[in-house]
Motif scaffolding. Structure first.
Motif, PDB file in Angstrom:
ATOM      1  N   ILE A  58       0.848  -1.189   0.000  1.00  0.00           N
ATOM      2  CA  ILE A  58       0.000   0.000   0.000  1.00  0.00           C
ATOM      3  C   ILE A  58       0.884   1.240   0.000  1.00  0.00           C
ATOM      4  O   ILE A  58       1.684   1.445   0.916  1.00  0.00           O
ATOM      5  N   ILE A  59       0.739   2.077  -1.024  1.00  0.00           N
ATOM      6  CA  ILE A  59       1.505   3.320  -1.138  1.00  0.00           C
ATOM      7  C   ILE A  59       0.542   4.472  -0.835  1.00  0.00           C
ATOM      8  O   ILE A  59      -0.431   4.684  -1.556  1.00  0.00           O
ATOM      9  N   VAL A  60       0.808   5.199   0.253  1.00  0.00           N
ATOM     10  CA  VAL A  60      -0.116   6.242   0.707  1.00  0.00           C
ATOM     11  C   VAL A  60       0.253   7.593   0.101  1.00  0.00           C
ATOM     12  O   VAL A  60       1.418   8.000   0.117  1.00  0.00           O
ATOM     13  N   PHE A  61      -0.761   8.299  -0.421  1.00  0.00           N
ATOM     14  CA  PHE A  61      -0.593   9.628  -1.014  1.00  0.00           C
ATOM     15  C   PHE A  61      -1.472  10.624  -0.262  1.00  0.00           C
ATOM     16  O   PHE A  61      -2.496  10.257   0.310  1.00  0.00           O
ATOM     17  N   ASN A  62      -1.067  11.889  -0.296  1.00  0.00           N
ATOM     18  CA  ASN A  62      -1.881  12.925   0.331  1.00  0.00           C
ATOM     19  C   ASN A  62      -2.457  13.892  -0.695  1.00  0.00           C
ATOM     20  O   ASN A  62      -2.843  15.010  -0.358  1.00  0.00           O
ATOM     21  N   ASP A  63      -2.508  13.458  -1.961  1.00  0.00           N
ATOM     22  CA  ASP A  63      -3.136  14.270  -2.992  1.00  0.00           C
ATOM     23  C   ASP A  63      -3.860  13.341  -3.964  1.00  0.00           C
ATOM     24  O   ASP A  63      -3.779  12.119  -3.849  1.00  0.00           O
ATOM     25  N   TYR A  64      -4.596  13.920  -4.910  1.00  0.00           N
ATOM     26  CA  TYR A  64      -5.401  13.140  -5.847  1.00  0.00           C
ATOM     27  C   TYR A  64      -4.745  12.985  -7.222  1.00  0.00           C
ATOM     28  O   TYR A  64      -5.286  12.272  -8.066  1.00  0.00           O
ATOM     29  N   VAL A  65      -3.601  13.635  -7.445  1.00  0.00           N
ATOM     30  CA  VAL A  65      -2.987  13.612  -8.773  1.00  0.00           C
ATOM     31  C   VAL A  65      -1.964  12.488  -8.910  1.00  0.00           C
ATOM     32  O   VAL A  65      -1.992  11.699  -9.863  1.00  0.00           O
ATOM     33  N   GLN A  66      -1.058  12.389  -7.948  1.00  0.00           N
ATOM     34  CA  GLN A  66       0.025  11.418  -8.054  1.00  0.00           C
ATOM     35  C   GLN A  66      -0.435   9.951  -8.136  1.00  0.00           C
ATOM     36  O   GLN A  66       0.168   9.169  -8.873  1.00  0.00           O
ATOM     37  N   PRO A  67      -1.484   9.556  -7.409  1.00  0.00           N
ATOM     38  CA  PRO A  67      -1.903   8.153  -7.537  1.00  0.00           C
ATOM     39  C   PRO A  67      -2.294   7.776  -8.964  1.00  0.00           C
ATOM     40  O   PRO A  67      -2.030   6.658  -9.411  1.00  0.00           O
ATOM     41  N   ASN A  68      -2.901   8.708  -9.697  1.00  0.00           N
ATOM     42  CA  ASN A  68      -3.251   8.444 -11.091  1.00  0.00           C
ATOM     43  C   ASN A  68      -2.040   8.564 -12.009  1.00  0.00           C
ATOM     44  O   ASN A  68      -1.863   7.769 -12.936  1.00  0.00           O
ATOM     45  N   THR A  69      -1.217   9.574 -11.759  1.00  0.00           N
ATOM     46  CA  THR A  69      -0.029   9.763 -12.589  1.00  0.00           C
ATOM     47  C   THR A  69       0.886   8.540 -12.505  1.00  0.00           C
ATOM     48  O   THR A  69       1.359   8.023 -13.529  1.00  0.00           O
ATOM     49  N   GLN A  70       1.135   8.078 -11.299  1.00  0.00           N
ATOM     50  CA  GLN A  70       2.031   6.936 -11.131  1.00  0.00           C
ATOM     51  C   GLN A  70       1.411   5.638 -11.636  1.00  0.00           C
ATOM     52  O   GLN A  70       2.121   4.747 -12.103  1.00  0.00           O
ATOM     53  N   LEU A  71       0.092   5.530 -11.588  1.00  0.00           N
ATOM     54  CA  LEU A  71      -0.569   4.360 -12.167  1.00  0.00           C
ATOM     55  C   LEU A  71      -0.404   4.367 -13.686  1.00  0.00           C
ATOM     56  O   LEU A  71      -0.063   3.345 -14.289  1.00  0.00           O
ATOM     57  N   ALA A  72      -0.619   5.527 -14.306  1.00  0.00           N
ATOM     58  CA  ALA A  72      -0.462   5.637 -15.763  1.00  0.00           C
ATOM     59  C   ALA A  72       0.973   5.353 -16.187  1.00  0.00           C
ATOM     60  O   ALA A  72       1.215   4.795 -17.268  1.00  0.00           O
ATOM     61  N   GLU A  73       1.932   5.719 -15.332  1.00  0.00           N
ATOM     62  CA  GLU A  73       3.354   5.488 -15.628  1.00  0.00           C
ATOM     63  C   GLU A  73       3.810   4.079 -15.267  1.00  0.00           C
ATOM     64  O   GLU A  73       4.988   3.757 -15.370  1.00  0.00           O
ATOM     65  N   ASN A  91      -8.750  11.641 -16.878  1.00  0.00           N
ATOM     66  CA  ASN A  91      -8.441  11.025 -18.175  1.00  0.00           C
ATOM     67  C   ASN A  91      -8.544  12.038 -19.311  1.00  0.00           C
ATOM     68  O   ASN A  91      -7.692  12.086 -20.206  1.00  0.00           O
ATOM     69  N   ALA A  92      -9.597  12.853 -19.279  1.00  0.00           N
ATOM     70  CA  ALA A  92      -9.809  13.840 -20.344  1.00  0.00           C
ATOM     71  C   ALA A  92      -8.722  14.909 -20.329  1.00  0.00           C
ATOM     72  O   ALA A  92      -8.235  15.331 -21.383  1.00  0.00           O
ATOM     73  N   GLY A  93      -8.307  15.330 -19.133  1.00  0.00           N
ATOM     74  CA  GLY A  93      -7.332  16.408 -19.030  1.00  0.00           C
ATOM     75  C   GLY A  93      -5.898  15.968 -19.208  1.00  0.00           C
ATOM     76  O   GLY A  93      -5.053  16.758 -19.647  1.00  0.00           O
ATOM     77  N   ARG A  94      -5.603  14.700 -18.917  1.00  0.00           N
ATOM     78  CA  ARG A  94      -4.217  14.219 -18.955  1.00  0.00           C
ATOM     79  C   ARG A  94      -3.948  13.249 -20.105  1.00  0.00           C
ATOM     80  O   ARG A  94      -2.820  12.795 -20.273  1.00  0.00           O
ATOM     81  N   GLY A  95      -4.973  12.908 -20.866  1.00  0.00           N
ATOM     82  CA  GLY A  95      -4.780  11.990 -21.983  1.00  0.00           C
ATOM     83  C   GLY A  95      -4.505  10.563 -21.558  1.00  0.00           C
ATOM     84  O   GLY A  95      -3.908   9.783 -22.305  1.00  0.00           O
ATOM     85  N   THR A  96      -4.938  10.187 -20.353  1.00  0.00           N
ATOM     86  CA  THR A  96      -4.759   8.833 -19.864  1.00  0.00           C
ATOM     87  C   THR A  96      -6.004   7.995 -20.149  1.00  0.00           C
ATOM     88  O   THR A  96      -7.046   8.523 -20.538  1.00  0.00           O
ATOM     89  N   SER A  97      -5.892   6.694 -19.931  1.00  0.00           N
ATOM     90  CA  SER A  97      -7.037   5.813 -20.179  1.00  0.00           C
ATOM     91  C   SER A  97      -7.204   4.840 -19.024  1.00  0.00           C
ATOM     92  O   SER A  97      -7.327   3.629 -19.219  1.00  0.00           O
ATOM     93  N   LEU A  98      -7.189   5.366 -17.809  1.00  0.00           N
ATOM     94  CA  LEU A  98      -7.389   4.540 -16.621  1.00  0.00           C
ATOM     95  C   LEU A  98      -8.849   4.098 -16.552  1.00  0.00           C
ATOM     96  O   LEU A  98      -9.744   4.809 -17.009  1.00  0.00           O
ATOM     97  N   VAL A  99      -9.073   2.925 -15.971  1.00  0.00           N
ATOM     98  CA  VAL A  99     -10.424   2.353 -15.974  1.00  0.00           C
ATOM     99  C   VAL A  99     -10.817   1.881 -14.574  1.00  0.00           C
ATOM    100  O   VAL A  99      -9.969   1.517 -13.763  1.00  0.00           O
ATOM    101  N   THR A 100     -12.111   1.891 -14.310  1.00  0.00           N
ATOM    102  CA  THR A 100     -12.626   1.377 -13.047  1.00  0.00           C
ATOM    103  C   THR A 100     -12.693  -0.144 -13.103  1.00  0.00           C
ATOM    104  O   THR A 100     -12.911  -0.734 -14.166  1.00  0.00           O
TER     105      THR A 100
END
Length: 264
Positions: A58-73, A91-100
């Motif tokens: 479990i990697i704990v973050f204190n913001d909402y951006v890095q968890p998605n950025t690091q997942l996409a990377e 997804n729309a703003g960063r050009g990513t395609s993460l899915v639920t």
């Protein structure tokens, strides 16, 4: 000789296939999460996955951006902290395609104040702090509308901004800040709309401290999220099954007293 060679080749291929399957279903799984309640819930999942040979990290973050950025990377295998509207916006703003992958729980959004005990006590021109990401801004405005403080141009549209306020009879002023900082500025403003995970982390009780709170029928469900390339990974499926199990639903209901509720 040919028969022995064929059987040997078949055995090698079978062992390789088994090896690939074991590699997919076992081993470590790195999941990003915000501290409360997501990381706490994941801690309860650890022994369930360990029994299946999966080491949940479990990697704990204190913001909402890095968890998605690091997942996409591909630095994470999945994350667990966000609603679908927020994911769609990211997804729309960063050009990513993460899915639920699976819906897990709902955290009713709340409005808090250290200066006033009721919304009716807010003075004209009071300063109200809102989370500044588009999905949570709109969600906050809908909460304030349901509390009778403002009216919006589109009564039910979740993607609205302060510019979409149609009626503000008491002249409230709005200050948009990063969601994680809102508990820290609560003493500086008259009212702040705070996501439940950050409220709990700041030792605020949504049920007793919030002056306005979303109902249990909120559509803002928190999801387990991953990438399109690994959403069918057996480890991800095992995590989804554990997070939506009755054991975890019971833990959520027992632990958070209604501030966090299992998804239906």
């Amino acid at each position: 000789m040919l028969r022995r060679a064929f059987l040997a080749s078949a055995l090698v291929l079978a062992l390789a296939a088994c090896g690939r399957q074991a590699q997919q279903s076992e081993g470590s799984l790195k999941v990003g999460a915000t501290a409360v309640p997501h990381a706490e819930i994941l801690e309860q999942v650890k022994p369930i996955l360990a029994a299946e040979g999966i080491d949940l990290q479990i990697i704990v973050f204190n913001d909402y951006v890095q968890p998605n950025t690091q997942l996409a990377e591909k630095r994470l295998d999945a994350n667990y902290f966000q609603t679908k509207p927020y994911l769609d916006e990211f997804n729309a703003g960063r050009g990513t395609s993460l899915v639920t992958v699976a819906s897990v729980h709902v955290e009713p959004l709340g409005a808090y104040s250290r200066k006033y005990k009721a919304l009716a006590a807010l003075p004209n021109g009071a300063e109200i702090a809102l989370p500044n990401d588009a999905s949570n801004t709109g969600r906050s405005l809908l909460l304030l509308q349901s509390a009778g403080l403002i009216t919006l141009k589109k009564a039910a549209d979740p993607v609205q901004t302060v510019a979409d306020i149609a009626g503000n009879p008491r002249g409230f002023r709005f200050r948009e800040l990063e969601a994680a900082t809102l508990p820290r500025v609560l003493d500086q403003v008259d009212l702040a709309v705070i996501n439940t995970n950050y409220a709990l982390d700041a030792r605020l009780s949504p049920r007793s401290d919030a002056l306005a709170l979303e109902g249990g029928d909120s559509p803002y469900v928190n999801y387990l999220v991953t990438r399109t390339d690994n959403r069918d990974d057996p480890r991800i499926r095992a995590l989804a099954a554990a997070l939506t199990s009755q054991t975890i639903k019971d833990y959520i209901s027992r632990t958070y007293g209604g501030a966090v509720v299992p998804a239906r």
